[in-house]
Design a protein around this motif. Structure first.
Motif, PDB file in Angstrom:
ATOM      1  N   ASP A  38      32.170  -1.171 -38.681  1.00 43.32           N
ATOM      2  CA  ASP A  38      33.404  -1.312 -37.915  1.00 43.32           C
ATOM      3  C   ASP A  38      33.086  -1.946 -36.572  1.00 43.32           C
ATOM      4  N   ILE A  39      34.128  -2.477 -35.940  1.00 47.19           N
ATOM      5  CA  ILE A  39      33.991  -3.129 -34.639  1.00 47.19           C
ATOM      6  C   ILE A  39      35.105  -2.667 -33.728  1.00 47.19           C
ATOM      7  N   ALA A  40      34.763  -2.426 -32.461  1.00 41.14           N
ATOM      8  CA  ALA A  40      35.754  -2.117 -31.431  1.00 41.14           C
ATOM      9  C   ALA A  40      35.731  -3.234 -30.403  1.00 41.14           C
ATOM     10  N   TYR A  41      36.906  -3.561 -29.884  1.00 46.95           N
ATOM     11  CA  TYR A  41      37.050  -4.631 -28.892  1.00 46.95           C
ATOM     12  C   TYR A  41      37.463  -4.056 -27.543  1.00 46.95           C
ATOM     13  N   SER A  42      37.042  -4.726 -26.506  1.00 46.88           N
ATOM     14  CA  SER A  42      37.494  -4.361 -25.167  1.00 46.88           C
ATOM     15  C   SER A  42      38.970  -4.702 -25.017  1.00 46.88           C
ATOM     16  N   ALA A  43      39.607  -4.155 -23.992  1.00 50.84           N
ATOM     17  CA  ALA A  43      41.046  -4.350 -23.807  1.00 50.84           C
ATOM     18  C   ALA A  43      41.419  -5.823 -23.682  1.00 50.84           C
ATOM     19  N   ASP A  44      40.538  -6.623 -23.074  1.00 51.03           N
ATOM     20  CA  ASP A  44      40.847  -8.049 -22.917  1.00 51.03           C
ATOM     21  C   ASP A  44      40.283  -8.907 -24.047  1.00 51.03           C
ATOM     22  N   ASP A  45      39.721  -8.268 -25.073  1.00 49.27           N
ATOM     23  CA  ASP A  45      39.238  -8.967 -26.263  1.00 49.27           C
ATOM     24  C   ASP A  45      38.000  -9.835 -25.992  1.00 49.27           C
ATOM     25  N   SER A  46      37.363  -9.653 -24.836  1.00 50.44           N
ATOM     26  CA  SER A  46      36.226 -10.514 -24.494  1.00 50.44           C
ATOM     27  C   SER A  46      34.887  -9.918 -24.923  1.00 50.44           C
ATOM     28  N   ARG A  47      34.865  -8.614 -25.204  1.00 48.86           N
ATOM     29  CA  ARG A  47      33.623  -7.949 -25.597  1.00 48.86           C
ATOM     30  C   ARG A  47      33.868  -7.129 -26.859  1.00 48.86           C
ATOM     31  N   LEU A  48      32.788  -6.841 -27.568  1.00 49.48           N
ATOM     32  CA  LEU A  48      32.900  -6.004 -28.759  1.00 49.48           C
ATOM     33  C   LEU A  48      31.661  -5.146 -28.911  1.00 49.48           C
ATOM     34  N   ALA A  49      31.808  -4.098 -29.693  1.00 48.85           N
ATOM     35  CA  ALA A  49      30.683  -3.279 -30.128  1.00 48.85           C
ATOM     36  C   ALA A  49      30.776  -3.164 -31.643  1.00 48.85           C
ATOM     37  N   ALA A  50      29.666  -3.481 -32.312  1.00 47.00           N
ATOM     38  CA  ALA A  50      29.617  -3.448 -33.769  1.00 47.00           C
ATOM     39  C   ALA A  50      28.741  -2.283 -34.209  1.00 47.00           C
ATOM     40  N   ALA A  51      29.268  -1.454 -35.099  1.00 53.30           N
ATOM     41  CA  ALA A  51      28.539  -0.274 -35.565  1.00 53.30           C
ATOM     42  C   ALA A  51      28.346  -0.314 -37.069  1.00 53.30           C
ATOM     43  N   VAL A  52      27.159   0.091 -37.495  1.00 55.20           N
ATOM     44  CA  VAL A  52      26.868   0.333 -38.906  1.00 55.20           C
ATOM     45  C   VAL A  52      26.273   1.733 -38.994  1.00 55.20           C
ATOM     46  N   VAL A  53      26.919   2.601 -39.743  1.00 57.91           N
ATOM     47  CA  VAL A  53      26.455   3.980 -39.894  1.00 57.91           C
ATOM     48  C   VAL A  53      26.185   4.234 -41.371  1.00 57.91           C
ATOM     49  N   VAL A  54      24.962   4.653 -41.684  1.00 56.75           N
ATOM     50  CA  VAL A  54      24.565   4.931 -43.061  1.00 56.75           C
ATOM     51  C   VAL A  54      24.732   6.421 -43.332  1.00 56.75           C
ATOM     52  N   LEU A  55      25.436   6.748 -44.414  1.00 58.30           N
ATOM     53  CA  LEU A  55      25.636   8.129 -44.825  1.00 58.30           C
ATOM     54  C   LEU A  55      24.919   8.407 -46.139  1.00 58.30           C
ATOM     55  N   ASN A  56      24.441   9.627 -46.289  1.00 55.84           N
ATOM     56  CA  ASN A  56      23.969  10.099 -47.588  1.00 55.84           C
ATOM     57  C   ASN A  56      25.194  10.485 -48.411  1.00 55.84           C
ATOM     58  N   THR A  57      25.344   9.875 -49.562  1.00 53.79           N
ATOM     59  CA  THR A  57      26.546  10.078 -50.349  1.00 53.79           C
ATOM     60  C   THR A  57      26.706  11.533 -50.789  1.00 53.79           C
ATOM     61  N   ALA A  58      25.609  12.215 -51.045  1.00 51.53           N
ATOM     62  CA  ALA A  58      25.667  13.574 -51.591  1.00 51.53           C
ATOM     63  C   ALA A  58      26.396  14.542 -50.665  1.00 51.53           C
ATOM     64  N   ASP A  59      26.093  14.475 -49.359  1.00 48.54           N
ATOM     65  CA  ASP A  59      26.689  15.448 -48.439  1.00 48.54           C
ATOM     66  C   ASP A  59      27.375  14.810 -47.226  1.00 48.54           C
ATOM     67  N   LEU A  60      27.453  13.483 -47.212  1.00 45.54           N
ATOM     68  CA  LEU A  60      28.100  12.724 -46.145  1.00 45.54           C
ATOM     69  C   LEU A  60      27.420  12.906 -44.781  1.00 45.54           C
ATOM     70  N   SER A  61      26.162  13.306 -44.792  1.00 47.40           N
ATOM     71  CA  SER A  61      25.402  13.404 -43.545  1.00 47.40           C
ATOM     72  C   SER A  61      24.954  12.023 -43.100  1.00 47.40           C
ATOM     73  N   VAL A  62      24.744  11.854 -41.800  1.00 49.46           N
ATOM     74  CA  VAL A  62      24.341  10.562 -41.248  1.00 49.46           C
ATOM     75  C   VAL A  62      22.843  10.363 -41.435  1.00 49.46           C
ATOM     76  N   ALA A  63      22.472   9.254 -42.067  1.00 52.54           N
ATOM     77  CA  ALA A  63      21.067   8.928 -42.297  1.00 52.54           C
ATOM     78  C   ALA A  63      20.530   7.955 -41.256  1.00 52.54           C
ATOM     79  N   ASP A  64      21.407   7.104 -40.710  1.00 57.59           N
ATOM     80  CA  ASP A  64      20.958   6.111 -39.743  1.00 57.59           C
ATOM     81  C   ASP A  64      22.185   5.506 -39.064  1.00 57.59           C
ATOM     82  N   THR A  65      21.997   5.032 -37.835  1.00 57.72           N
ATOM     83  CA  THR A  65      23.070   4.394 -37.077  1.00 57.72           C
ATOM     84  C   THR A  65      22.498   3.248 -36.261  1.00 57.72           C
TER      85      THR A  65
END
Length: 217
Positions: A38-65
């Motif tokens: 997913d990506i979030a944008y700043s209010a003026d659309d000039s900056r962004l932050a891109a996130a990738v979060v890996v989950l373990n499917t079995a228990d939905l715990s976070v494996a990596d970010t």
């Protein structure tokens, strides 16, 4: 890698070339790890932050970010939105220490005016199974969806089934699932339901959304 497109014409040419590389197959039935992007944008659309979060499917715990900051790589043009976000998301993917088996985008794949949305674009470039779970429709029409969790209706555009309108929670608005690369629609829908045990959106989307918003602020 080729220089990133700078004009609408260049982007359309890239989109046409990459679309021919989409692979249609069933994909993994139950991957051990999945990644939300997913990506979030700043209010003026000039900056962004891109996130990738890996989950373990079995228990939905976070494996990596991995989260990166950047700027949109392309102007806003309807149908070419992926060109704004793909470079930052690829950068975040490269920083992971756990390689996900499936990518799940907050967006669309085949359910796109030119049948090549963000999920297809990222899938082809990484050659990972990928699909999109959208909050809203981009293209297509559908018959009414049953009220119970798991009910679905075909999303049809110009006579072609491009995705599914899927009810993830009883009595809650459905989501729009469309395949991107190397995974079939039935498995994408089944995985979406597995990843959404309590809320409308899959946990992949929810945790990636929080990560990019927190990083941007």
């Amino acid at each position: 890698m080729q220089p990133w497109p700078r004009t609408e014409e260049e982007a359309l040419a890239v989109q046409d070339a990459l679309r021919s590389r989409v692979v249609v197959e069933d994909g993994p039935a139950l991957p051990a790890t999945v990644a939300g992007l997913d990506i979030a944008y700043s209010a003026d659309d000039s900056r962004l932050a891109a996130a990738v979060v890996v989950l373990n499917t079995a228990d939905l715990s976070v494996a990596d970010t991995a989260v990166v900051r950047g700027v949109p790589a392309f102007p806003y043009v309807p149908g070419l939105f992926a060109f704004r976000e793909v470079p930052a998301l690829l950068d975040a993917l490269d920083r992971l220490t756990v390689r996900p088996e499936v990518l799940i985008c907050d967006g669309h794949g085949l359910a796109h005016p030119r049948r090549f949305g963000l999920a297809a674009h990222l899938g082809v470039l990484t050659d990972l199974p990928s699909f999109g779970v959208g909050k809203t429709r981009l293209v297509g029409d559908w018959e009414p969806v049953g009220a119970e969790r798991g009910a679905r209706s075909a999303l049809v555009d110009a006579g072609e089934t491009v995705g599914a309108v899927l009810r993830t929670q009883t009595g809650v608005k459905p989501v729009f699932v469309s395949v991107g690369h190397r995974i079939g629609l039935d498995r994408a829908c089944a995985l979406t339901l597995r990843l959404a045990p309590r809320f409308r959106l899959p946990e992949t989307t929810r945790v990636a959304d929080r990560a990019c918003r927190d990083h941007l602020s």
